[in-house]
Motif scaffolding. Structure first.
Motif, mmCIF file in Angstrom:
data_model
loop_
_atom_site.group_PDB
_atom_site.id
_atom_site.type_symbol
_atom_site.label_atom_id
_atom_site.label_comp_id
_atom_site.label_asym_id
_atom_site.label_seq_id
_atom_site.Cartn_x
_atom_site.Cartn_y
_atom_site.Cartn_z
ATOM 1 N N VAL A 23 0.971 -1.184 -0.032
ATOM 2 C CA VAL A 23 -0.171 -0.030 -0.035
ATOM 3 C C VAL A 23 0.941 1.233 0.096
ATOM 4 C CG1 VAL A 23 -0.069 -0.154 2.460
ATOM 5 C CG2 VAL A 23 -1.812 1.285 0.999
ATOM 6 N N GLU A 24 0.559 2.260 -0.987
ATOM 7 C CA GLU A 24 1.274 3.397 -0.974
ATOM 8 C C GLU A 24 0.037 4.365 -0.349
ATOM 9 O OE1 GLU A 24 3.358 6.987 -3.582
ATOM 10 O OE2 GLU A 24 2.479 5.064 -4.826
ATOM 11 N N LEU A 25 0.686 5.268 0.750
ATOM 12 C CA LEU A 25 -0.029 6.404 1.214
ATOM 13 C C LEU A 25 0.526 7.533 0.904
ATOM 14 C CD1 LEU A 25 -0.513 4.985 5.064
ATOM 15 C CD2 LEU A 25 -1.951 4.483 2.924
ATOM 16 N N SER A 26 -0.244 8.531 0.148
ATOM 17 C CA SER A 26 0.250 9.963 -0.133
ATOM 18 C C SER A 26 -0.601 10.959 0.544
ATOM 19 C CB SER A 26 -0.091 10.060 -1.499
ATOM 20 O OG SER A 26 0.799 11.226 -1.891
ATOM 21 N N ALA A 27 -0.054 12.012 1.275
ATOM 22 C CA ALA A 27 -0.815 12.993 1.848
ATOM 23 C C ALA A 27 0.191 14.331 2.207
ATOM 24 C CB ALA A 27 -1.642 12.629 3.128
ATOM 25 N N GLU A 28 -0.368 15.412 2.303
ATOM 26 C CA GLU A 28 0.531 16.525 2.421
ATOM 27 C C GLU A 28 0.878 16.592 4.093
ATOM 28 O OE1 GLU A 28 2.324 18.310 0.081
ATOM 29 O OE2 GLU A 28 1.393 17.371 -1.363
ATOM 30 N N GLU A 29 2.311 16.839 4.333
ATOM 31 C CA GLU A 29 2.423 17.423 5.709
ATOM 32 C C GLU A 29 2.235 16.349 6.667
ATOM 33 O OE1 GLU A 29 1.276 21.274 6.334
ATOM 34 O OE2 GLU A 29 2.488 22.253 4.935
ATOM 35 N N VAL A 30 2.253 15.083 6.376
ATOM 36 C CA VAL A 30 1.910 14.009 7.204
ATOM 37 C C VAL A 30 3.328 13.276 7.373
ATOM 38 C CG1 VAL A 30 0.552 11.902 7.833
ATOM 39 C CG2 VAL A 30 -0.496 13.832 6.855
ATOM 40 N N THR A 31 3.522 12.787 8.616
ATOM 41 C CA THR A 31 4.791 12.055 8.989
ATOM 42 C C THR A 31 4.106 10.458 9.302
ATOM 43 O OG1 THR A 31 5.678 13.678 10.125
ATOM 44 C CG2 THR A 31 6.641 11.577 10.699
ATOM 45 N N GLY A 32 4.885 9.475 9.067
ATOM 46 C CA GLY A 32 4.561 7.936 8.925
ATOM 47 C C GLY A 32 4.990 7.471 10.262
ATOM 48 N N TYR A 33 4.548 6.852 11.282
ATOM 49 C CA TYR A 33 5.322 6.423 12.324
ATOM 50 C C TYR A 33 4.913 4.961 12.482
ATOM 51 C CZ TYR A 33 5.882 10.879 14.938
ATOM 52 O OH TYR A 33 6.563 11.989 15.281
ATOM 53 N N ALA A 34 6.248 4.104 12.530
ATOM 54 C CA ALA A 34 5.861 2.299 12.516
ATOM 55 C C ALA A 34 6.410 2.274 14.045
ATOM 56 C CB ALA A 34 6.888 2.142 11.474
ATOM 57 N N ASP A 35 5.714 1.404 14.433
ATOM 58 C CA ASP A 35 5.763 0.850 15.915
ATOM 59 C C ASP A 35 6.135 2.225 16.924
ATOM 60 O OD1 ASP A 35 5.434 -1.861 15.039
ATOM 61 O OD2 ASP A 35 7.404 -2.156 14.882
ATOM 62 N N GLY A 36 5.550 3.214 16.541
ATOM 63 C CA GLY A 36 5.751 4.408 17.231
ATOM 64 C C GLY A 36 7.004 5.048 17.097
ATOM 65 N N GLU A 37 7.608 4.678 15.911
ATOM 66 C CA GLU A 37 8.893 5.391 15.418
ATOM 67 C C GLU A 37 8.793 6.260 14.290
ATOM 68 O OE1 GLU A 37 11.746 5.522 17.753
ATOM 69 O OE2 GLU A 37 10.361 4.322 19.105
ATOM 70 N N PRO A 38 9.128 7.425 14.181
ATOM 71 C CA PRO A 38 9.305 8.191 12.847
ATOM 72 C C PRO A 38 9.857 7.343 11.634
ATOM 73 C CG PRO A 38 10.473 9.413 14.459
ATOM 74 C CD PRO A 38 9.939 8.302 15.315
ATOM 75 N N VAL A 39 9.209 7.214 10.569
ATOM 76 C CA VAL A 39 10.078 6.843 9.622
ATOM 77 C C VAL A 39 9.983 7.742 8.255
ATOM 78 C CG1 VAL A 39 9.433 4.446 10.116
ATOM 79 C CG2 VAL A 39 7.883 5.546 8.633
#
Length: 296
Positions: free
Chosen positions: A261-277
């Motif tokens: 899955v590809e997620l695209s949105a403006e000015e959003v950070t992804g966090y994996a297991d609570g850690e910023p990626v």
């Protein structure tokens, strides 16, 4: 399998619970006849390097002691090697430990369970999620929940989970749904105004919030929970249901499944297991059988 195993310890997890948990876990493993080596580290990069060295030198298992952050760091060292991974939960959230069925904040019991499983050869292969070169076991979060993480990480006080509760209240007052573009398996595209999008290899994040309640660690797929456009009042009404996983019945919520899955949105950070990626766009992939785990 060698009788020497490695404890990978975060001494600061859960305000010192990591260091305290390591002792009874190590004692249980030694009582079962294992030689236990402890790996710490001056910082996350140093700790990861030491863990990788232990794996390369043939340790019988890498056992992380700490919370979801420590578990996530350990994954980077052990994934794809065939070295068994175990987890002694000693953090605040412990969501990956929940997914694995490990005891929570019972280090002696976890140590005994891991020792018994190692002696009996009770290991299994599970899926992991991957974003770029970063692996995750539980959930990749984005949207409202990642904004809460952003705000909470900027706050010095209070400590612990209460900080994130306050961050959630503050973020809720200002948050508006975001335009997302979601691409499934490189084909199907969905464009939607969403409050949050969570990609689950495992079912929960945030200390037991079952945001992706149907996620299965062995099905080769990621569960994608999309919370569509909704009012703050609706969000507050639905929120308590997340702990039971019954929120997915709400008409504003859609559950999708895909291997990629590809997620695209403006000015959003992804966090994996609570850690910023990193900022979106991000592509998450399910990698079947990536991790060999020891436990129940």
């Amino acid at each position: 399998m060698t009788s020497e195993i490695t404890l990978f310890v975060n001494p600061t997890a859960g305000r010192g619970r990591g260091a305290r948990a390591a002792r009874p876990a190590a004692a249980a493993l030694r009582d079962a006849g294992f030689s236990v080596r402890t790996v710490l580290g001056d910082d996350p990069q140093d700790a990861l390097a030491r863990a990788r060295t232990a794996v390369e030198e043939g340790t019988g298992a890498l056992i992380a002691v700490g919370g979801d952050g420590m578990a996530n760091l350990a994954l980077q060292a052990v994934v794809g090697t065939g070295t068994p991974f175990g987890l002694v939960a000693a953090g605040t959230g412990n969501d990956f430990a929940r997914a694995l069925g490990m005891p929570l904040r019972e280090p002696a019991a976890a140590g005994r369970m891991i020792a018994d499983a190692l002696k009996c050869g009770r290991v299994r292969d599970i899926d992991l999620g991957r974003v770029g070169d970063r692996w995750f076991g539980a959930v990749l979060a984005s949207g409202f929940d990642s904004r809460v993480n952003d705000r909470g990480n900027r706050m010095r006080m209070p400590l612990g989970r209460f900080k994130y509760d306050l961050a959630m209240v503050a973020e809720l007052a200002a948050f508006k749904p975001l335009p997302y573009r979601i691409t499934l398996d490189g084909g199907e595209v969905r464009e939607i105004e969403a409050t949050l999008v969570a990609v689950g290899n495992g079912p929960s994040y945030g200390g037991g919030m079952r945001i992706c309640p149907g996620a299965d660690l062995t099905d080769g797929l990621l569960d994608i929970t999309v919370v569509g456009e909704c009012s703050r009042a609706t969000l507050l009404r639905v929120f308590p249901k997340v702990y039971r996983g019954t929120h997915i019945d709400h008409p504003a919520i859609t559950v999708l499944r895909a291997a990629t899955v590809e997620l695209s949105a403006e000015e959003v950070t992804g966090y994996a297991d609570g850690e910023p990626v990193g900022p979106l766009p991000l592509t998450a992939r399910c990698v079947p059988g990536a991790l060999r785990v020891v436990g129940p």
